[in-house]
Scaffold this motif. Structure first.
Motif, mmCIF file in Angstrom:
data_model
loop_
_atom_site.group_PDB
_atom_site.id
_atom_site.type_symbol
_atom_site.label_atom_id
_atom_site.label_comp_id
_atom_site.label_asym_id
_atom_site.label_seq_id
_atom_site.Cartn_x
_atom_site.Cartn_y
_atom_site.Cartn_z
ATOM 1 N N LEU A 10 5.998 -2.425 4.283
ATOM 2 C CA LEU A 10 6.638 -3.863 5.586
ATOM 3 C C LEU A 10 6.976 -4.387 5.384
ATOM 4 O O LEU A 10 7.209 -6.002 5.427
ATOM 5 C CB LEU A 10 6.066 -3.328 6.791
ATOM 6 C CG LEU A 10 6.839 -1.456 7.132
ATOM 7 C CD1 LEU A 10 6.163 -1.125 8.930
ATOM 8 C CD2 LEU A 10 8.421 -0.818 6.631
ATOM 9 N N GLU A 14 12.573 -6.241 3.164
ATOM 10 C CA GLU A 14 13.637 -5.121 2.330
ATOM 11 C C GLU A 14 14.575 -5.593 1.071
ATOM 12 O O GLU A 14 14.067 -6.517 1.079
ATOM 13 C CB GLU A 14 14.958 -4.565 3.346
ATOM 14 C CG GLU A 14 14.661 -4.359 4.613
ATOM 15 C CD GLU A 14 16.113 -3.917 5.524
ATOM 16 O OE1 GLU A 14 16.149 -2.595 6.019
ATOM 17 O OE2 GLU A 14 17.041 -4.406 6.024
ATOM 18 N N HIS A 18 13.678 -0.042 -0.642
ATOM 19 C CA HIS A 18 12.886 -0.151 0.309
ATOM 20 C C HIS A 18 13.643 -0.355 2.038
ATOM 21 O O HIS A 18 14.021 -1.228 2.192
ATOM 22 C CB HIS A 18 11.529 -0.688 0.602
ATOM 23 C CG HIS A 18 10.523 -0.114 0.057
ATOM 24 N ND1 HIS A 18 10.657 -1.780 -1.358
ATOM 25 C CD2 HIS A 18 9.480 0.528 -0.098
ATOM 26 C CE1 HIS A 18 9.747 -1.134 -1.884
ATOM 27 N NE2 HIS A 18 8.784 0.752 -1.184
ATOM 28 N N PHE A 20 15.023 -0.245 6.091
ATOM 29 C CA PHE A 20 14.183 -0.089 7.702
ATOM 30 C C PHE A 20 15.082 -0.153 8.276
ATOM 31 O O PHE A 20 16.048 -1.209 8.284
ATOM 32 C CB PHE A 20 13.042 -1.554 7.905
ATOM 33 C CG PHE A 20 12.542 -2.300 7.089
ATOM 34 C CD1 PHE A 20 11.774 -1.795 6.165
ATOM 35 C CD2 PHE A 20 12.337 -3.786 6.753
ATOM 36 C CE1 PHE A 20 10.936 -1.576 5.514
ATOM 37 C CE2 PHE A 20 11.068 -4.010 5.545
ATOM 38 C CZ PHE A 20 10.646 -3.053 5.311
ATOM 39 N N PHE A 46 13.092 3.660 5.879
ATOM 40 C CA PHE A 46 11.660 3.759 6.097
ATOM 41 C C PHE A 46 12.425 3.632 8.001
ATOM 42 O O PHE A 46 12.649 2.508 8.289
ATOM 43 C CB PHE A 46 11.055 2.450 6.648
ATOM 44 C CG PHE A 46 10.065 2.562 5.484
ATOM 45 C CD1 PHE A 46 8.822 3.069 5.367
ATOM 46 C CD2 PHE A 46 10.741 2.197 4.334
ATOM 47 C CE1 PHE A 46 8.056 2.994 4.087
ATOM 48 C CE2 PHE A 46 9.339 1.987 2.893
ATOM 49 C CZ PHE A 46 8.529 2.226 2.856
ATOM 50 N N VAL A 49 11.482 1.740 12.140
ATOM 51 C CA VAL A 49 11.476 0.345 11.803
ATOM 52 C C VAL A 49 12.598 -0.496 11.748
ATOM 53 O O VAL A 49 13.165 -0.203 11.850
ATOM 54 C CB VAL A 49 10.807 0.144 10.598
ATOM 55 C CG1 VAL A 49 10.060 -1.030 10.517
ATOM 56 C CG2 VAL A 49 9.871 1.111 10.196
ATOM 57 N N GLY A 53 11.066 -5.681 9.426
ATOM 58 C CA GLY A 53 9.470 -4.920 9.401
ATOM 59 C C GLY A 53 8.949 -4.268 10.744
ATOM 60 O O GLY A 53 7.543 -4.174 10.107
ATOM 61 N N VAL A 55 7.329 -2.260 13.444
ATOM 62 C CA VAL A 55 7.649 -1.167 13.558
ATOM 63 C C VAL A 55 7.675 -0.603 15.080
ATOM 64 O O VAL A 55 7.444 -1.149 16.191
ATOM 65 C CB VAL A 55 5.919 0.177 12.967
ATOM 66 C CG1 VAL A 55 6.164 1.629 13.431
ATOM 67 C CG2 VAL A 55 6.335 -0.212 11.909
ATOM 68 N N HIS A 91 1.324 3.982 12.750
ATOM 69 C CA HIS A 91 1.326 3.049 12.618
ATOM 70 C C HIS A 91 0.300 2.639 14.232
ATOM 71 O O HIS A 91 0.815 3.889 15.056
ATOM 72 C CB HIS A 91 2.619 2.142 11.938
ATOM 73 C CG HIS A 91 2.154 0.824 12.110
ATOM 74 N ND1 HIS A 91 2.604 0.046 13.647
ATOM 75 C CD2 HIS A 91 2.431 -0.034 11.194
ATOM 76 C CE1 HIS A 91 2.180 -0.905 13.352
ATOM 77 N NE2 HIS A 91 2.568 -1.056 11.941
#
Length: 382
Positions: A10, A14, A18, A20, A46, A49, A53, A55, A91
């Motif tokens: 994270l 991105e 990957h 989010f 993900f 998120v 990035g 969470v 997390h």
């Protein structure tokens, strides 16, 4: 995936592999993301998120609902269906649902409305250009560029003396004594399609294929120094013609712009090439035969003071890697060209060319650039 690995991923933000997302509620929106990853190099979503990035986490109810949504979207809203994997990763701010989508083996994938999505950096976009769609079908083995008819090239564009000599050498009889009409013969030899020369027939046997296929040439430049930005160059040439002529002229360009080493030979001897000729034969043949002909770009040969770069349009096909080809594996992108190349060039196929080049000169770096969509061989000079 461990929490530490999640945090590290994270922190990088991105990219094409990957993505989010805070949440999903619409199966069509989720299907479009799955299609884009499947048509590209695969990747991970993900969920839970923010774009930056951070969470925000998911509840148990969210995770149950999302797993059902993922299952339904990947089986009912993606064609052909795919099988993404999900993982719940803890997390400090809450649970993140990681969805892993492998690169597809049955491209092109599409959503239920027939839209074909591909990754475009960290985002996605619809694939609409003909070349891009052709490349997706090519990756699935449904179409090959070298069998595509070429507009404007027919039997009258053939180099007939050259083809007649080839035919007699291969089949042991003069072309004039063959009973089939020439168009039928060329069709049977996989050199003509729908009344026109296909790409293979044009590149191999047309008098001047560059007029109809101007992008499929070799651009060669020999620089004074070691930087492509240097405006000074020793030699520059656009190499055109039939594939066999392009091959020989490209070899000639490289040999003329690299050194001959005297070694223990007499002062008046011509000397030996600094790099064995077989290296250039194998790498140039590989670039011409296995390049991606759905990309309208030339092969580039760049001679620098410390290295020679041979750059082919198109990364390695499908899941082939540099490690695979160093182990002798191959995946033939242009089967018609490859079959004829063994008769017209010093080309042996079977995935052995790179191995021969490396045995003769180990200082070769091979780069499969999937983002730049090219393959590069860098040969270090002495």
């Amino acid at each position: 995936m461990e929490t530490a690995e999640l945090i590290e991923v994270l922190s990088r933000g991105e990219d094409s592999r990957h993505q989010f997302k805070e949440n999903f509620t619409n199966p069509d929106a989720l299907a479009a993301e799955i299609v884009a990853f499947s048509n590209s190099a695969g990747g991970q979503i993900f969920i839970g998120v923010q774009n930056d990035g951070v969470v925000i986490g998911l509840s148990h109810a969210d995770i149950d609902r999302l797993n059902q949504l993922i299952s339904n979207a990947s089986s009912q809203n993606v064609r052909p269906a795919v099988n993404p994997l999900t993982e719940n990763v803890p997390h400090p701010n809450g649970t993140v649902l990681v969805v892993t989508i492998p690169e597809g083996v049955s491209k092109p994938y599409m959503d239920k409305n027939g839209a074909i999505w591909v990754k475009n950096g960290a985002d996605k976009r619809r694939a609409t250009s003909r070349e891009e769609l052709q490349r997706l079908f090519q990756q699935a083995g449904l179409v090959h560029a070298d069998e595509t008819p070429v507009a404007g090239l027919g039997v009258g564009d053939m180099d007939m003396p050259y083809f007649a000599a080839f035919f007699e050498q291969q089949f042991g009889e003069p072309l004039t004594e063959h009973k089939q009409p020439l168009p039928q013969l060329l069709t049977n030899m996989n050199l003509m399609n729908q009344g026109r020369l296909n790409l293979a027939g044009s590149l191999l046997f047309a008098r001047a294929p560059q007029y109809a296929l101007p992008a499929f040439i070799v651009k060669a430049v020999a620089f004074v120094g070691t930087d492509i930005e240097d405006q000074r160059y020793i030699d520059s040439r656009d190499i055109t013609g039939k594939l066999a002529d392009v091959f020989q002229q490209t070899l000639g360009f490289i040999v003329a712009n690299t050194r001959a080493v005297q070694g223990d030979q007499g002062f008046n001897s011509q000397g030996q090439p600094e790099i064995p000729r077989i290296v250039w034969e194998e790498l140039v043949a590989n670039a011409l035969i296995h390049r991606d002909y759905f990309i309208s770009a030339p092969v580039r040969v760049l001679v620098f003071a410390d290295r020679v770069e041979i750059i082919s349009p198109g990364h390695l096909p499908n899941h082939l890697t540099v490690e695979n080809i160093k182990a002798g594996n191959s995946n033939i992108r242009n089967p018609i060209l490859a079959s004829f190349a063994a008769k017209l060039l010093p080309y042996r196929g079977l995935g052995s060319g790179i191995l021969r080049a490396l045995r003769a000169w180990p200082q070769i770096e091979l780069i499969d650039d999937r983002y730049g969509n090219l393959f590069k061989a860098i040969v270090k000079r002495t």
